[in-house]
Design a protein around this motif. Structure first.
Motif, mmCIF file in Angstrom:
data_model
loop_
_atom_site.group_PDB
_atom_site.id
_atom_site.type_symbol
_atom_site.label_atom_id
_atom_site.label_comp_id
_atom_site.label_asym_id
_atom_site.label_seq_id
_atom_site.Cartn_x
_atom_site.Cartn_y
_atom_site.Cartn_z
ATOM 1 N N ILE A 13 0.856 -1.186 0.000
ATOM 2 C CA ILE A 13 0.000 0.000 0.000
ATOM 3 C C ILE A 13 0.893 1.238 0.000
ATOM 4 C CG2 ILE A 13 -1.744 1.280 1.300
ATOM 5 C CD1 ILE A 13 -2.722 -1.466 2.337
ATOM 6 N N ASP A 18 -5.639 4.554 0.069
ATOM 7 C CA ASP A 18 -5.956 3.174 -0.300
ATOM 8 C C ASP A 18 -6.342 2.310 0.909
ATOM 9 O OD1 ASP A 18 -5.405 3.699 -2.966
ATOM 10 O OD2 ASP A 18 -3.298 3.120 -2.765
ATOM 11 N N VAL A 19 -6.213 2.847 2.105
ATOM 12 C CA VAL A 19 -6.494 2.080 3.323
ATOM 13 C C VAL A 19 -7.959 2.265 3.714
ATOM 14 C CG1 VAL A 19 -5.927 1.796 5.767
ATOM 15 C CG2 VAL A 19 -4.125 2.323 4.118
#
Length: 177
Positions: A13, A18-19
């Protein structure tokens, strides 16, 4: 915070955006880490740690699932009320006291469908289940048990007798005297 960066790098990541979920299960945490940078975080596991004081101000208000079971949390006052999008909240097996204060903290959670408070001192207070059902009208599963219509009626009767009388006097859209 270095551990979070290492973990994200190992998972490939590259961007905080994106988390959408993080798990800190069994990490021996004593407090909630600062996760403010994760604007799209929706699910967070902080269960099975040693958290005593709960401070979740850094958590994204769009969080939908929060797992805090099996910690040493004594109170949630002032910690969760901004998390208005929560749908699932697991707080069982902690040391939470003060049913009124706890429900006051959760009053703005209009989408909360599943919650657990069992194995906490609050779950032993008289009228606990009806009080929670009354304060959290969207709740569908409480302490791993489905909330029944009869329980909703009883909670309304107990905590809002005037509203209950009005509902009982209405039939087919007309009021019965």
């Amino acid at each position: 915070m270095e551990d979070i960066n290492d973990f994200l790098q190992k998972c490939g990541i590259r961007r905080d955006a994106d988390v959408c979920q993080l798990s800190f299960t069994r990490k021996k945490l004593t407090s909630v880490p600062d996760l403010a940078r994760f604007h799209f975080l929706r699910k967070l596991w902080l269960n099975n740690n040693k958290i005593r004081e709960l401070s979740c101000r850094s958590l994204n208000c769009c969080l939908t699932e929060l797992y805090l079971q099996n910690n040493n949390i004594k109170s949630i006052a002032g910690a969760l009320n901004h998390l208005t999008c929560l749908r699932r909240l697991f707080l069982h097996n902690n040391q939470i006291r003060g049913l009124e204060d706890t429900m006051h903290e959760l009053r703005r959670m209009q989408q909360l469908q599943t919650a657990t408070f069992f194995l906490n001192p609050i779950s032993h207070e008289p009228g606990y289940r009806y009080h929670v059902i009354h304060c959290l009208p969207s709740i569908q599963v409480l302490d791993r048990k489905e909330v029944k219509l009869a329980e909703r009626r009883r909670s309304l009767q107990t905590h809002s007798p005037d509203s209950h009388r009005v509902l009982q006097s209405v039939a087919f859209g007309r009021r019965i005297t």
